[in-house]
Design a protein around this motif. Structure first.
Motif, PDB file in Angstrom:
ATOM      1  N   LEU A 446     -13.681   2.937   4.867  1.00 16.26           N
ATOM      2  CA  LEU A 446     -12.559   2.097   5.308  1.00 16.26           C
ATOM      3  C   LEU A 446     -11.831   1.567   4.072  1.00 16.26           C
ATOM      4  N   TYR A 447     -10.530   1.791   4.029  1.00 16.97           N
ATOM      5  CA  TYR A 447      -9.723   1.368   2.872  1.00 16.97           C
ATOM      6  C   TYR A 447      -8.574   0.485   3.339  1.00 16.97           C
ATOM      7  N   ILE A 448      -8.421  -0.689   2.716  1.00 15.96           N
ATOM      8  CA  ILE A 448      -7.329  -1.606   3.038  1.00 15.96           C
ATOM      9  C   ILE A 448      -6.543  -1.881   1.746  1.00 15.96           C
ATOM     10  N   PRO A 449      -5.283  -1.465   1.666  1.00 12.20           N
ATOM     11  CA  PRO A 449      -4.488  -1.681   0.446  1.00 12.20           C
ATOM     12  C   PRO A 449      -3.952  -3.105   0.381  1.00 12.20           C
ATOM     13  N   ARG A 450      -4.696  -3.973  -0.260  1.00 13.44           N
ATOM     14  CA  ARG A 450      -4.343  -5.398  -0.284  1.00 13.44           C
ATOM     15  C   ARG A 450      -3.117  -5.691  -1.147  1.00 13.44           C
ATOM     16  N   HIS A 451      -2.698  -4.744  -1.950  1.00 13.32           N
ATOM     17  CA  HIS A 451      -1.542  -4.985  -2.804  1.00 13.32           C
ATOM     18  C   HIS A 451      -0.209  -4.861  -2.062  1.00 13.32           C
ATOM     19  N   LEU A 452      -0.235  -4.315  -0.841  1.00  9.78           N
ATOM     20  CA  LEU A 452       1.006  -4.205  -0.076  1.00  9.78           C
ATOM     21  C   LEU A 452       1.419  -5.575   0.460  1.00  9.78           C
ATOM     22  N   PRO A 453       2.733  -5.846   0.544  1.00  6.60           N
ATOM     23  CA  PRO A 453       3.187  -7.129   1.081  1.00  6.60           C
ATOM     24  C   PRO A 453       3.050  -7.170   2.598  1.00  6.60           C
ATOM     25  N   TYR A 454       3.355  -8.309   3.164  1.00  7.48           N
ATOM     26  CA  TYR A 454       3.319  -8.468   4.619  1.00  7.48           C
ATOM     27  C   TYR A 454       4.361  -7.534   5.244  1.00  7.48           C
ATOM     28  N   PRO A 455       4.039  -6.844   6.345  1.00  9.83           N
ATOM     29  CA  PRO A 455       4.998  -5.921   6.967  1.00  9.83           C
ATOM     30  C   PRO A 455       6.325  -6.606   7.282  1.00  9.83           C
ATOM     31  N   SER A 456       7.415  -5.894   7.026  1.00  8.88           N
ATOM     32  CA  SER A 456       8.738  -6.461   7.260  1.00  8.88           C
ATOM     33  C   SER A 456       9.712  -5.358   7.629  1.00  8.88           C
ATOM     34  N   GLU A 457      10.932  -5.753   7.958  1.00  8.70           N
ATOM     35  CA  GLU A 457      11.989  -4.803   8.286  1.00  8.70           C
ATOM     36  C   GLU A 457      12.688  -4.284   7.016  1.00  8.70           C
ATOM     37  N   ASP A 458      12.321  -4.815   5.873  1.00  7.00           N
ATOM     38  CA  ASP A 458      12.959  -4.452   4.608  1.00  7.00           C
ATOM     39  C   ASP A 458      12.764  -2.950   4.329  1.00  7.00           C
ATOM     40  N   PRO A 459      13.860  -2.208   4.026  1.00  8.13           N
ATOM     41  CA  PRO A 459      13.721  -0.784   3.703  1.00  8.13           C
ATOM     42  C   PRO A 459      12.752  -0.523   2.560  1.00  8.13           C
ATOM     43  N   GLU A 460      12.644  -1.482   1.629  1.00  7.84           N
ATOM     44  CA  GLU A 460      11.709  -1.311   0.517  1.00  7.84           C
ATOM     45  C   GLU A 460      10.259  -1.300   1.001  1.00  7.84           C
ATOM     46  N   TYR A 461       9.999  -1.989   2.123  1.00  2.00           N
ATOM     47  CA  TYR A 461       8.641  -1.969   2.658  1.00  2.00           C
ATOM     48  C   TYR A 461       8.301  -0.561   3.152  1.00  2.00           C
ATOM     49  N   ALA A 462       9.253   0.105   3.825  1.00  3.56           N
ATOM     50  CA  ALA A 462       9.033   1.484   4.263  1.00  3.56           C
ATOM     51  C   ALA A 462       8.775   2.391   3.060  1.00  3.56           C
ATOM     52  N   ASP A 463       9.487   2.149   1.955  1.00  3.02           N
ATOM     53  CA  ASP A 463       9.257   2.928   0.735  1.00  3.02           C
ATOM     54  C   ASP A 463       7.821   2.750   0.247  1.00  3.02           C
TER      55      ASP A 463
END
Length: 603
Positions: A446-463
């Motif tokens: 099981l892997y959880i990428p803790r460095h990702l920010p909170y999910p958002s609608e920001d296009p940069e989040y999809a990137d």
């Protein structure tokens, strides 16, 4: 069979191990089977959560076969057609071979829309030759030779199937000249004669809804026990069955049938008026920018009184059309008389449902709609749905049937059944949770990428999500399911990965789910992106699926009308919607998604 027989059958060195190559003894399976056997014997309900790999179908089929006699009938209901087929084509025939002295009668029951209606087929033939001439010869040959009339036997998709399938409004029952050969009634007679009836949740609850108003109607025969596999879907299916759905094509299809019926002397201007009113009504809902909405939201943007006036005029004109159809000269043409009676019933049903949709005042229901687009084809469905099915099911099912067995790999929340029991209205019952026989600690990571920010609608989040998924898929060399909680994110990630990754990429919506699975399996090291239906019911064993990536915790979208209505209902009663509803739902769905990865002891 006594209770000790189940242990002898399923245990090490038992009957099944001698007849099933590769059979693995699972003590959890015996635990589940004994709990179900006890519930049937004591006429009690039973909730069984059995993790992936337990073998739930054998655990409930053995007690069900033991219980079923000519005077005691068991209905087994599944959510997916896949599981229905597995039970009737594989599991039950296997068990019948083990007990040849037990003359078990089994019937597969589907909704009437799956069966060819010979009367409709004959009536629609002239029109079918215009719109689908290349299929007619194959269809006629199949209609002559088929024993079941089940559309699943067709090797092609027939565009006019909805016009020639069995339909409750155009059905003439025993008065039909095709009654002796009718596929739908042949299925019903087989169900009456069977000891075990295999159905699906949608048909089961539609049948239950009909019997609430007329106990002598419906498709299913009387039964003393019911087994629900994939039972975590029951609330959603029952909500749909006990409500109303009315699409923008409902009246259009009725008018097209009337126009195609030769020999009718109906007012062309009245048909056009109905067509115009229907278009005007749905235009008001199609103008609303949100794809899912409450009626009240649309009424704020549009003129509520104007919409209600349109509905009133539409209902009045439908009533006039039904009256006009009543005065058609059909005595010398029995086939036309039958068709006119069916058209009248459709008119009346449309009128009654529109009146409930727009003028119904039951506080236990909410009114909402959703709009979907497939190319230029826009479908808008208006719905009248119950806030909760708990009281309905308590009165119509749990207090009426001797035993109900509910089983799934994802039925409990935080180690209890309190959520599912409260949502479905189940009080006293036998409860059992058995773990999966798989060793998840050694079989998966099981892997959880803790460095990702909170999910958002920001296009940069999809990137960022796409970048993370790309790195993972490169490590696994493809062989991956990428599961999403929204089409928006799925499409965004697909656009970013389709040119970057050296693996074949498949995306839900590009073809049927069944075709996608076949393509995924046939293309080594491929990647499949999916939402909703790919979170469960997909069984891919071995290395072909070695990685499952879930984009975020699968909480329901908070502005979805169904979720909002239930949240408001819980809050109005002083409850905590997040802990009572949102978290349990997310838990169940997360477990389903995780369950795609490990399917055997060797995965």
């Amino acid at each position: 069979m006594s209770s000790i027989d189940i242990e002898n059958i399923l245990g090490p060195g038992g009957i099944i191990s001698k007849h099933m190559p590769g059979y693995e003894y699972r003590p959890q399976q015996i635990q589940a089977a004994l709990a179900i056997e006890r519930a049937l014997a004591e006429k009690r309900h039973c909730l069984v959560e059995a993790g992936t790999g337990v073998g739930k179908s054998m655990a409930y089929l053995l007690p069900a076969i033991q219980y079923a006699t000519h005077s005691r009938k068991v209905v087994i209901s599944t959510f997916t057609i896949y599981l229905q087929s597995q039970l009737t084509n594989k599991d039950i025939p296997f068990l019948k071979q083990l007990f040849p002295d037990r003359q078990l009668k089994v019937a597969l029951v589907k909704g009437r829309g799956n069966y060819l209606c010979l009367n409709n087929f004959e009536a629609e033939m002239p029109q079918l030759q215009l719109i689908a001439d290349k299929y007619i010869e194959q269809l006629q040959k199949w209609a002559r030779e088929t024993e079941t009339g089940d559309v699943s036997e067709l090797g092609f998709t027939f565009p006019g199937w909805s016009d020639i399938c069995s339909d409750q409004d155009t059905c003439h029952r025993q008065n039909c000249r095709w009654y002796g050969r009718c596929f739908y009634y042949k299925m019903r007679r087989a169900a009456e004669d069977a000891e075990i009836v295999v159905a699906n949740h949608s048909l089961f609850f539609s049948d239950l809804g009909i019997k609430m108003f007329d106990p002598n109607s419906g498709v299913l025969p009387d039964y003393q026990a019911v087994v629900f596999d994939e039972a975590h879907h029951l609330e959603d299916v029952a909500t749909k069955a006990f409500g109303i759905e009315f699409s923008n094509y409902r009246i259009t299809n009725l008018l097209n049938r009337i126009r195609r019926t030769k020999g009718l002397a109906v007012s062309v201007s009245r048909l056009q008026a109905i067509d115009n009113l229907n278009s005007e009504l749905f235009e008001a809902f199609n103008r609303y920018p949100k794809q899912e909405f409450f009626f009240s939201e649309v009424f704020e943007a549009e003129d509520k009184k104007r919409i209600e006036n349109i509905v009133s005029s539409l209902c009045t004109t439908l009533g006039e059309l039904a009256t006009e159809l009543s005065f058609q000269e059909t005595e010398e043409r029995p086939e036309l008389k039958d068709r006119v009676e069916g058209l009248k019933r459709i008119c009346t049903r449309c009128r009654e449902e529109l009146l409930i949709l727009f003028f119904g005042t039951d506080e236990g229901y909410f009114k909402w709609g959703e709009r979907t687009a497939n190319g230029k084809l826009v479908t808008c469905v208006l719905r009248y749905s119950p806030l909760t099915v708990a009281d309905i099911l308590a009165d119509s099912l749990w207090r009426q049937v001797d035993t109900a067995i509910l089983t799934s790999a994802t039925l409990s929340n935080s180690g209890t059944f309190s959520y599912i029991r409260s949502r479905l209205g189940i009080t006293e019952c036998i409860e059992l949770i058995v773990d999966s026989p798989f060793d998840y600690h050694s079989q998966c990571l099981l892997y959880i990428p803790r460095h990702l920010p909170y999910p958002s609608e920001d296009p940069e989040y999809a990137d960022m999500v796409a970048e993370e998924m790309a790195n993972l898929v490169e490590i696994s060399h493809g062989r991956a399911f990428l599961l999403f909680t929204s089409y928006r994110m799925m499409n965004a990630v697909y656009e970013r990965l389709c040119e970057r990754l050296p693996y074949k990429m498949f995306k839900q919506g590009d073809m049927s789910n069944e075709a996608l699975i076949q393509e995924f399996l046939s293309q080594k090291n491929s990647v499949l992106l999916g939402v909703h239906s790919f979170w469960e019911g997909v069984d891919i064993r071995g290395e072909a699926l070695s990685l499952v990536v879930i984009d975020k915790l699968p909480f329901s979208v908070p502005d979805n009308p169904v979720t909002r209505a239930r949240i408001e209902d819980i809050n109005s009663k002083g409850g905590d919607w997040f802990s009572e509803y949102a978290v349990p739902q997310a838990q169940i769905r997360l477990k389903q998604g995780f369950g795609r990865l490990i399917r055997t002891k060797n995965d």
